[in-house]
Every structure is written in C-alpha cells, then in structure tokens.
Design a protein around this motif. Structure first.
Motif, PDB file in Angstrom:
ATOM      1  N   LEU A  69       0.834  -1.199   0.000  1.00  0.00           N
ATOM      2  CA  LEU A  69       0.000   0.000   0.000  1.00  0.00           C
ATOM      3  C   LEU A  69       0.870   1.250   0.000  1.00  0.00           C
ATOM      4  N   SER A  70       0.467   2.224  -0.780  1.00  0.00           N
ATOM      5  CA  SER A  70       1.164   3.510  -0.745  1.00  0.00           C
ATOM      6  C   SER A  70       0.698   4.283   0.487  1.00  0.00           C
ATOM      7  N   ASP A  71       1.442   5.306   0.843  1.00  0.00           N
ATOM      8  CA  ASP A  71       1.026   6.150   1.966  1.00  0.00           C
ATOM      9  C   ASP A  71      -0.341   6.768   1.697  1.00  0.00           C
ATOM     10  N   ARG A  72      -0.606   7.169   0.458  1.00  0.00           N
ATOM     11  CA  ARG A  72      -1.889   7.782   0.099  1.00  0.00           C
ATOM     12  C   ARG A  72      -3.026   6.752   0.217  1.00  0.00           C
ATOM     13  N   GLU A  73      -2.773   5.510  -0.181  1.00  0.00           N
ATOM     14  CA  GLU A  73      -3.792   4.473  -0.037  1.00  0.00           C
ATOM     15  C   GLU A  73      -4.100   4.232   1.440  1.00  0.00           C
ATOM     16  N   ARG A  74      -3.034   4.168   2.249  1.00  0.00           N
ATOM     17  CA  ARG A  74      -3.231   3.986   3.687  1.00  0.00           C
ATOM     18  C   ARG A  74      -4.017   5.157   4.268  1.00  0.00           C
ATOM     19  N   ASP A  75      -3.661   6.379   3.817  1.00  0.00           N
ATOM     20  CA  ASP A  75      -4.385   7.563   4.296  1.00  0.00           C
ATOM     21  C   ASP A  75      -5.859   7.510   3.892  1.00  0.00           C
ATOM     22  N   ALA A  76      -6.123   7.128   2.648  1.00  0.00           N
ATOM     23  CA  ALA A  76      -7.509   7.038   2.180  1.00  0.00           C
ATOM     24  C   ALA A  76      -8.279   6.009   2.993  1.00  0.00           C
ATOM     25  N   LEU A  77      -7.690   4.838   3.205  1.00  0.00           N
ATOM     26  CA  LEU A  77      -8.339   3.806   4.020  1.00  0.00           C
ATOM     27  C   LEU A  77      -8.605   4.315   5.434  1.00  0.00           C
ATOM     28  N   HIS A  78      -7.626   5.010   5.970  1.00  0.00           N
ATOM     29  CA  HIS A  78      -7.756   5.529   7.328  1.00  0.00           C
ATOM     30  C   HIS A  78      -8.924   6.521   7.416  1.00  0.00           C
ATOM     31  N   GLN A  79      -9.059   7.384   6.427  1.00  0.00           N
ATOM     32  CA  GLN A  79     -10.160   8.357   6.431  1.00  0.00           C
ATOM     33  C   GLN A  79     -11.519   7.663   6.313  1.00  0.00           C
ATOM     34  N   VAL A  80     -11.597   6.632   5.487  1.00  0.00           N
ATOM     35  CA  VAL A  80     -12.849   5.868   5.386  1.00  0.00           C
ATOM     36  C   VAL A  80     -13.156   5.222   6.733  1.00  0.00           C
ATOM     37  N   GLU A  81     -12.154   4.601   7.355  1.00  0.00           N
ATOM     38  CA  GLU A  81     -12.369   3.955   8.657  1.00  0.00           C
ATOM     39  C   GLU A  81     -12.795   4.970   9.712  1.00  0.00           C
ATOM     40  N   LEU A  82     -12.164   6.144   9.724  1.00  0.00           N
ATOM     41  CA  LEU A  82     -12.543   7.169  10.697  1.00  0.00           C
ATOM     42  C   LEU A  82     -13.978   7.641  10.451  1.00  0.00           C
ATOM     43  N   GLY A  83     -14.349   7.763   9.185  1.00  0.00           N
ATOM     44  CA  GLY A  83     -15.725   8.135   8.868  1.00  0.00           C
ATOM     45  C   GLY A  83     -16.713   7.111   9.388  1.00  0.00           C
ATOM     46  N   VAL A  84     -16.430   5.836   9.159  1.00  0.00           N
ATOM     47  CA  VAL A  84     -17.312   4.764   9.638  1.00  0.00           C
ATOM     48  C   VAL A  84     -17.358   4.764  11.165  1.00  0.00           C
TER      49      VAL A  84
ATOM     50  N   ARG B 151      -8.164  -4.527   7.968  1.00  0.00           N
ATOM     51  CA  ARG B 151      -8.581  -3.250   8.545  1.00  0.00           C
ATOM     52  C   ARG B 151      -7.430  -2.604   9.297  1.00  0.00           C
ATOM     53  N   HIS B 152      -7.575  -1.320   9.520  1.00  0.00           N
ATOM     54  CA  HIS B 152      -6.628  -0.517  10.296  1.00  0.00           C
ATOM     55  C   HIS B 152      -5.200  -0.593   9.740  1.00  0.00           C
ATOM     56  N   ALA B 153      -5.087  -0.466   8.435  1.00  0.00           N
ATOM     57  CA  ALA B 153      -3.771  -0.532   7.794  1.00  0.00           C
ATOM     58  C   ALA B 153      -2.849   0.567   8.297  1.00  0.00           C
ATOM     59  N   ALA B 154      -3.375   1.775   8.497  1.00  0.00           N
ATOM     60  CA  ALA B 154      -2.530   2.882   8.976  1.00  0.00           C
ATOM     61  C   ALA B 154      -2.006   2.595  10.375  1.00  0.00           C
ATOM     62  N   GLU B 155      -2.870   2.088  11.241  1.00  0.00           N
ATOM     63  CA  GLU B 155      -2.439   1.785  12.606  1.00  0.00           C
ATOM     64  C   GLU B 155      -1.450   0.618  12.632  1.00  0.00           C
ATOM     65  N   ARG B 156      -1.660  -0.367  11.774  1.00  0.00           N
ATOM     66  CA  ARG B 156      -0.738  -1.502  11.708  1.00  0.00           C
ATOM     67  C   ARG B 156       0.645  -1.038  11.264  1.00  0.00           C
ATOM     68  N   LYS B 157       0.671  -0.125  10.290  1.00  0.00           N
ATOM     69  CA  LYS B 157       1.953   0.421   9.826  1.00  0.00           C
ATOM     70  C   LYS B 157       2.615   1.217  10.942  1.00  0.00           C
ATOM     71  N   GLN B 158       1.851   2.036  11.626  1.00  0.00           N
ATOM     72  CA  GLN B 158       2.385   2.821  12.733  1.00  0.00           C
ATOM     73  C   GLN B 158       2.927   1.910  13.832  1.00  0.00           C
ATOM     74  N   GLU B 159       2.187   0.888  14.182  1.00  0.00           N
ATOM     75  CA  GLU B 159       2.630  -0.057  15.209  1.00  0.00           C
ATOM     76  C   GLU B 159       3.932  -0.725  14.791  1.00  0.00           C
ATOM     77  N   SER B 160       3.988  -1.169  13.549  1.00  0.00           N
ATOM     78  CA  SER B 160       5.184  -1.820  13.047  1.00  0.00           C
ATOM     79  C   SER B 160       6.383  -0.870  13.056  1.00  0.00           C
ATOM     80  N   ASP B 161       6.162   0.368  12.621  1.00  0.00           N
ATOM     81  CA  ASP B 161       7.243   1.363  12.621  1.00  0.00           C
ATOM     82  C   ASP B 161       7.761   1.619  14.035  1.00  0.00           C
ATOM     83  N   TRP B 162       6.852   1.741  14.989  1.00  0.00           N
ATOM     84  CA  TRP B 162       7.274   2.005  16.367  1.00  0.00           C
ATOM     85  C   TRP B 162       8.023   0.818  16.966  1.00  0.00           C
ATOM     86  N   ILE B 163       7.596  -0.386  16.638  1.00  0.00           N
ATOM     87  CA  ILE B 163       8.303  -1.569  17.130  1.00  0.00           C
ATOM     88  C   ILE B 163       9.685  -1.639  16.496  1.00  0.00           C
ATOM     89  N   ASP B 164       9.736  -1.416  15.185  1.00  0.00           N
ATOM     90  CA  ASP B 164      11.044  -1.416  14.510  1.00  0.00           C
ATOM     91  C   ASP B 164      11.978  -0.367  15.108  1.00  0.00           C
TER      92      ASP B 164
END
Length: 143
Positions: A12-27, A125-138
C-alpha cells in the motif's frame, strides 16, 4: 495478535493507507453518531414516560386542561415533524429516526467501508495503525 505477527499491506502507498484511514474514521464516527441516536431515543422515551405520568398527576390535581394538552397534543406526537405535513401526528418518533439511520445511511456506509477495505487492502482493517505499530516496534528495536 503478538508483536511478531503484526501484518499490514506492504504494497500500500502512503496515500492508499491515508484514504483507508479516512474511510475507517468516517465509519467509526458514524458508529459514534449511532450511539448518540440511541441515547437520544432512550432519553426521549424517558422524557415521554415522565410526561405520561405528569398527565395523570395533573388530572388528579384538577388541571384537566393541562392533562388533556399532554394527552392530545404532545404524547402522541413525533419528535421531528414531517416536512410539508399539517398533521400534528405525522411526525417521526425517535425509534423511527434511529431505525432509518441504522437501516439506510449507517448500513450503506459500513458496507462501502468493507468494500473499500476489501479491494484496497485485501480486507485488512486498520492498515494505517498496523503500519504505525510496526514502525514504532522497529524503531524501538533499532534504538
């Protein structure tokens, strides 16, 4: 899911993750709105129960005019008037507003969110949060 099994779509690109995140926040915010509508429905019902009790008490005290007004004008009336209706009883009750929201807009947007997530992120689901979690663990393992 343990930290060693965290998954997120690497492709996923950053923009795709951002788009998914906005849809999830809307829901998610619509689910919060649903909760507020449930609260509105319950509070309205409790208020109407109190007014129903007040009708009887007013009648016992000899205030038939007020009791009749509650019985005839307010208790049978919906909480939101229908547009273009002169019928005082044509209003929508709180349960009707809640059910309409649940069965139409909320259900449609939830289904839309599921379709978007399925297509863009293979249902993860929660692709943005999964990426953030992975980045913080790394980062914690590097530093």
């Amino acid at each position: 899911m343990g930290t060693d099994t965290i998954r997120y779509p690497d492709d996923l690109s950053d923009r795709e993750r951002d788009a998914l995140h906005q849809v999830e926040l809307g829901v998610e915010n619509l689910h919060r709105a649903h909760g507020h509508l449930v609260s509105f429905h319950h509070s309205t019902g409790r208020a109407m129960d109190h007014l129903d009790t007040a009708e009887g008490l007013l009648r016992e005290c000899g205030y038939d005019q007020f009791a009749d007004e509650l019985r005839d004008e307010y208790l049978p009336r919906g909480v939101v008037a229908e547009r273009d209706s002169d019928d005082a009883f044509g209003g929508r009750w709180s349960y009707d507003i809640l059910e309409t929201f649940q069965d139409t807009f909320l259900a449609d947007i939830v289904a839309f969110g599921e379709r978007v997530t399925g297509e863009v992120a293979n249902g993860l689901r929660h692709a943005a949060e999964r990426k953030q979690e992975s980045d913080w663990i790394d980062r914690s393992r590097r530093e």
